[in-house]
Design a protein around this motif. Structure first.
Motif, PDB file in Angstrom:
ATOM      1  N   PRO A   1       0.845  -1.196   0.000  1.00  0.00           N
ATOM      2  CA  PRO A   1       0.000   0.000   0.000  1.00  0.00           C
ATOM      3  C   PRO A   1       0.877   1.242   0.000  1.00  0.00           C
ATOM      4  O   PRO A   1       1.851   1.311   0.750  1.00  0.00           O
ATOM      5  CB  PRO A   1      -0.795  -0.127   1.303  1.00  0.00           C
ATOM      6  N   PRO A   2       0.547   2.240  -0.844  1.00  0.00           N
ATOM      7  CA  PRO A   2       1.485   3.316  -1.152  1.00  0.00           C
ATOM      8  C   PRO A   2       1.882   4.194   0.021  1.00  0.00           C
ATOM      9  O   PRO A   2       3.044   4.570   0.132  1.00  0.00           O
ATOM     10  CB  PRO A   2       0.754   4.134  -2.222  1.00  0.00           C
ATOM     11  N   ASP A   3       0.959   4.540   0.928  1.00  0.00           N
ATOM     12  CA  ASP A   3       1.406   5.546   1.889  1.00  0.00           C
ATOM     13  C   ASP A   3       1.555   5.031   3.320  1.00  0.00           C
ATOM     14  O   ASP A   3       1.548   5.796   4.257  1.00  0.00           O
ATOM     15  CB  ASP A   3       0.483   6.766   1.848  1.00  0.00           C
ATOM     16  N   GLU A   4       1.717   3.727   3.474  1.00  0.00           N
ATOM     17  CA  GLU A   4       2.071   3.228   4.797  1.00  0.00           C
ATOM     18  C   GLU A   4       3.523   2.798   4.765  1.00  0.00           C
ATOM     19  O   GLU A   4       3.907   1.983   3.934  1.00  0.00           O
ATOM     20  CB  GLU A   4       1.229   1.994   5.144  1.00  0.00           C
ATOM     21  N   PRO A   5       4.347   3.358   5.652  1.00  0.00           N
ATOM     22  CA  PRO A   5       5.732   2.906   5.668  1.00  0.00           C
ATOM     23  C   PRO A   5       5.810   1.472   6.188  1.00  0.00           C
ATOM     24  O   PRO A   5       5.319   1.183   7.275  1.00  0.00           O
ATOM     25  CB  PRO A   5       6.421   3.887   6.618  1.00  0.00           C
TER      26      PRO A   5
ATOM     27  N   TYR B   1      11.599   2.704   3.367  1.00  0.00           N
ATOM     28  CA  TYR B   1      11.167   1.542   4.127  1.00  0.00           C
ATOM     29  C   TYR B   1      12.123   1.309   5.294  1.00  0.00           C
ATOM     30  O   TYR B   1      13.304   1.614   5.211  1.00  0.00           O
ATOM     31  CB  TYR B   1      11.155   0.284   3.258  1.00  0.00           C
ATOM     32  N   ILE B   2      11.590   0.757   6.368  1.00  0.00           N
ATOM     33  CA  ILE B   2      12.440   0.288   7.458  1.00  0.00           C
ATOM     34  C   ILE B   2      12.625  -1.201   7.220  1.00  0.00           C
ATOM     35  O   ILE B   2      11.669  -1.896   6.875  1.00  0.00           O
ATOM     36  CB  ILE B   2      11.745   0.504   8.815  1.00  0.00           C
ATOM     37  N   TRP B   3      13.846  -1.692   7.363  1.00  0.00           N
ATOM     38  CA  TRP B   3      14.060  -3.092   6.988  1.00  0.00           C
ATOM     39  C   TRP B   3      15.070  -3.777   7.891  1.00  0.00           C
ATOM     40  O   TRP B   3      15.834  -3.135   8.607  1.00  0.00           O
ATOM     41  CB  TRP B   3      14.503  -3.202   5.527  1.00  0.00           C
ATOM     42  N   ALA B   4      15.044  -5.100   7.848  1.00  0.00           N
ATOM     43  CA  ALA B   4      16.066  -5.916   8.491  1.00  0.00           C
ATOM     44  C   ALA B   4      16.596  -6.865   7.434  1.00  0.00           C
ATOM     45  O   ALA B   4      15.845  -7.292   6.567  1.00  0.00           O
ATOM     46  CB  ALA B   4      15.473  -6.688   9.658  1.00  0.00           C
ATOM     47  N   GLY B   5      17.875  -7.173   7.482  1.00  0.00           N
ATOM     48  CA  GLY B   5      18.454  -8.039   6.466  1.00  0.00           C
ATOM     49  C   GLY B   5      19.162  -9.221   7.089  1.00  0.00           C
ATOM     50  O   GLY B   5      19.748  -9.108   8.160  1.00  0.00           O
ATOM     51  N   VAL B   6      19.092 -10.361   6.421  1.00  0.00           N
ATOM     52  CA  VAL B   6      19.866 -11.514   6.880  1.00  0.00           C
ATOM     53  C   VAL B   6      20.792 -11.969   5.754  1.00  0.00           C
ATOM     54  O   VAL B   6      20.450 -11.861   4.587  1.00  0.00           O
ATOM     55  CB  VAL B   6      18.970 -12.691   7.292  1.00  0.00           C
TER      56      VAL B   6
ATOM     57  N   SER C   1       5.636 -10.590  11.868  1.00  0.00           N
ATOM     58  CA  SER C   1       6.560  -9.482  12.095  1.00  0.00           C
ATOM     59  C   SER C   1       6.690  -8.546  10.899  1.00  0.00           C
ATOM     60  O   SER C   1       6.854  -7.350  11.067  1.00  0.00           O
ATOM     61  CB  SER C   1       7.951 -10.019  12.426  1.00  0.00           C
ATOM     62  N   PHE C   2       6.685  -9.099   9.690  1.00  0.00           N
ATOM     63  CA  PHE C   2       7.067  -8.285   8.535  1.00  0.00           C
ATOM     64  C   PHE C   2       5.887  -8.026   7.588  1.00  0.00           C
ATOM     65  O   PHE C   2       4.988  -8.844   7.451  1.00  0.00           O
ATOM     66  CB  PHE C   2       8.185  -8.977   7.757  1.00  0.00           C
ATOM     67  N   ASP C   3       5.949  -6.857   6.940  1.00  0.00           N
ATOM     68  CA  ASP C   3       4.912  -6.500   5.978  1.00  0.00           C
ATOM     69  C   ASP C   3       5.232  -7.030   4.587  1.00  0.00           C
ATOM     70  O   ASP C   3       4.443  -6.866   3.663  1.00  0.00           O
ATOM     71  CB  ASP C   3       4.775  -4.977   5.894  1.00  0.00           C
ATOM     72  N   GLY C   4       6.403  -7.620   4.432  1.00  0.00           N
ATOM     73  CA  GLY C   4       6.770  -8.146   3.125  1.00  0.00           C
ATOM     74  C   GLY C   4       8.220  -8.582   3.157  1.00  0.00           C
ATOM     75  O   GLY C   4       8.953  -8.228   4.082  1.00  0.00           O
ATOM     76  N   ALA C   5       8.611  -9.379   2.162  1.00  0.00           N
ATOM     77  CA  ALA C   5      10.007  -9.811   2.100  1.00  0.00           C
ATOM     78  C   ALA C   5      10.466  -9.747   0.659  1.00  0.00           C
ATOM     79  O   ALA C   5       9.698 -10.039  -0.259  1.00  0.00           O
ATOM     80  CB  ALA C   5      10.158 -11.228   2.632  1.00  0.00           C
TER      81      ALA C   5
ATOM     82  N   ALA D   1      18.025   8.751  14.111  1.00  0.00           N
ATOM     83  CA  ALA D   1      17.315   8.273  12.933  1.00  0.00           C
ATOM     84  C   ALA D   1      16.150   9.215  12.671  1.00  0.00           C
ATOM     85  O   ALA D   1      15.756   9.992  13.544  1.00  0.00           O
ATOM     86  CB  ALA D   1      16.811   6.859  13.151  1.00  0.00           C
ATOM     87  N   GLU D   2      15.629   9.116  11.469  1.00  0.00           N
ATOM     88  CA  GLU D   2      14.558  10.016  11.074  1.00  0.00           C
ATOM     89  C   GLU D   2      13.261   9.643  11.786  1.00  0.00           C
ATOM     90  O   GLU D   2      12.899   8.477  11.839  1.00  0.00           O
ATOM     91  CB  GLU D   2      14.373   9.928   9.557  1.00  0.00           C
ATOM     92  N   PHE D   3      12.572  10.646  12.321  1.00  0.00           N
ATOM     93  CA  PHE D   3      11.333  10.416  13.066  1.00  0.00           C
ATOM     94  C   PHE D   3      10.179  10.235  12.098  1.00  0.00           C
ATOM     95  O   PHE D   3       9.957  11.053  11.218  1.00  0.00           O
ATOM     96  CB  PHE D   3      11.100  11.601  13.994  1.00  0.00           C
ATOM     97  N   ASN D   4       9.463   9.132  12.242  1.00  0.00           N
ATOM     98  CA  ASN D   4       8.400   8.812  11.290  1.00  0.00           C
ATOM     99  C   ASN D   4       7.175   8.310  12.047  1.00  0.00           C
ATOM    100  O   ASN D   4       7.011   7.118  12.267  1.00  0.00           O
ATOM    101  CB  ASN D   4       8.926   7.744  10.315  1.00  0.00           C
ATOM    102  N   PRO D   5       6.311   9.257  12.515  1.00  0.00           N
ATOM    103  CA  PRO D   5       5.199   8.861  13.390  1.00  0.00           C
ATOM    104  C   PRO D   5       4.236   7.860  12.744  1.00  0.00           C
ATOM    105  O   PRO D   5       3.718   6.982  13.437  1.00  0.00           O
ATOM    106  CB  PRO D   5       4.490  10.194  13.694  1.00  0.00           C
ATOM    107  N   ASP D   6       4.026   7.968  11.420  1.00  0.00           N
ATOM    108  CA  ASP D   6       3.095   7.042  10.764  1.00  0.00           C
ATOM    109  C   ASP D   6       3.582   5.608  10.876  1.00  0.00           C
ATOM    110  O   ASP D   6       2.821   4.688  11.146  1.00  0.00           O
ATOM    111  CB  ASP D   6       2.954   7.398   9.276  1.00  0.00           C
TER     112      ASP D   6
END
Lengths: 284, 123
Positions: free
Chosen positions: A46-50, A72-77, A111-115, B36-41
């Motif tokens: 979805p476009p506007d949800e981080p 995006y906020i992410w974690a990597g393995v 935990s994750f919104d996608g991979a 880090a950048e603050f991102n309330p959403d």
């Protein structure tokens, strides 16, 4: 040369030198970037949800950098310590884990919104030891089941990979289905040898209107950009004062070459004369 | 670079270790703070995934007491700022994480936790 996954296990193949080489190669960077964008497109978030994403086989963070850019906020393995070291040097934003994806993940459910995963899962198709837990089907099963539970419902996982045969595709898709995923294979540019890219597009959670398998890209890849770094030849072919294109092997070039051969002591170099480099006119 | 956001999602994945395997306990940690950048959403979207008690406990263990013990009803800006700081700006650089159930230790080196298992621990 044979495929890298046949030469050595990933953590050994991507040692210090190979990790540096891989990351600094601009062609690799370009390809990885293109594929990451395409994978994100297939992920259809979805476009506007981080979102919070998992990068499987993040390596030196080439794809992670793009995730950063896209917000995006992410974690990597990844399993190769040298690659992760390069990622640390490049200061990517995501959290990194040294982990063998064939051993499964320990993430809590949902935990994750996608991979995404760019050219990784072909590495799961080789058995490194004879222990039963290192057989490819076992590792694939473990990988897909733990991944399935780590993903939110509904969500998607997109894997770009390089299978070497149809059997491999078959094995991977059947393992994914057993783990509860829906979805299938998307092939971009199926008729091109070079641009052909295979994506495994998996869905968590059934049905839904938007959970339809996307279409692969068709037609030719956008205009061939050509080899980027052949500047020298371009210069040599430059135009002369009258605007005509210079012949590369003109008289100057021939004289230069002959001079060179003489200097090197080659015998039978023809003499220079006023006829050197002239075309023979059609007589009749 | 183990941030509490990922620590809060991480459970032990050793073979047969299925209950009481969360949260992993920190030991001998060195932390580093990085902005880090603050991102309330993002934070609001992420709230439902958090295990609140585990997060507060981990934060207190790392010396940050800005979060309330109970999840507040109202999400005001101050609270979100604190949450942002705890989740995304505290990086654990060195130390170990121990599973409360099977006591498997995951060492953290250079900010990267080593999640590899020995052959007999693979499920």
């Amino acid at each position: 040369m044979s495929r890298p996954e046949l030469q050595a296990p990933p953590e050994i193949y991507y040692g210090d030198t190979e990790a540096k080489k891989y990351t600094q190669n601009t062609r690799n960077q370009q390809i990885q970037a293109d594929m990451t964008y395409r994978a994100l497109e297939l992920l259809n978030l979805p476009p506007d949800e981080p979102a919070f994403l998992l990068d499987i086989g993040c390596g030196s963070g080439l794809s992670g950098e793009i995730l950063d850019e896209e917000g995006y906020i992410w974690a990597g393995v990844d399993i190769a310590p040298s690659m992760l070291e390069v990622a640390l040097e490049r200061e990517v934003e995501g959290d990194l884990f040294l982990q063998d994806i064939g051993q499964g993940f320990g993430f809590r459910p949902g935990s994750f919104d996608g991979a995404i995963s760019i050219s990784v899962i072909q590495w799961l198709l080789n058995a490194e030891t004879s222990h039963p837990t290192s057989s490819p089907p076992h590792r694939l099963n473990r990988f897909f089941t733990t991944l399935h539970s780590a993903l939110r419902n509904p969500s998607r996982a997109v894997f770009q990979f390089y299978p070497s045969s149809d059997d491999q595709i078959q094995l991977i898709t059947s393992c994914a289905q057993k783990a509860g995923f829906g979805g299938g294979i998307v092939v971009d540019y199926p008729n091109s040898n070079k641009a052909k890219k295979i994506f495994l597009c998996l869905f968590v959670g059934g049905g839904g209107p938007q959970q339809q398998l996307p279409k692969g890209l068709e037609g030719d890849e956008e205009v061939d950009r050509g080899v980027k770094f052949e500047r020298r030849r371009d210069r040599e072919r430059g135009r002369d004062k009258s605007g005509k294109r210079k012949n590369v092997k003109a008289r100057d070039w021939i004289l230069k070459k002959k001079e060179l051969y003489r200097k090197r002591g080659k015998e039978d170099v023809p003499r220079d004369s006023k006829f050197t480099g002239r075309k023979r006119r059609a007589v009749f | 670079m183990v941030r509490l956001i990922t620590h809060n999602l991480l459970a032990c994945h050793v073979k047969g270790c299925n209950s009481n395997n969360f949260p992993l306990e920190f030991k001998d940690v060195q932390i580093e703070l990085r902005e880090a950048e603050f991102n309330p959403d993002f934070l609001k979207g992420f709230m439902p995934k958090l295990e609140w008690k585990a997060l507060v406990d981990a934060a207190r263990q790392l010396g940050d007491t800005s979060l309330p013990l109970e999840l507040p009803e109202m999400l005001d800006d101050d609270f979100l700022k604190n949450l942002h700081h705890v989740l995304l700006e505290i990086h654990v650089e060195e130390g170990t994480m121990t599973c409360p159930n099977c006591k498997h230790e995951y060492p953290i080196l250079n900010g990267i936790p080593n999640m590899l298992l020995a052959e007999h621990e693979i499920g």
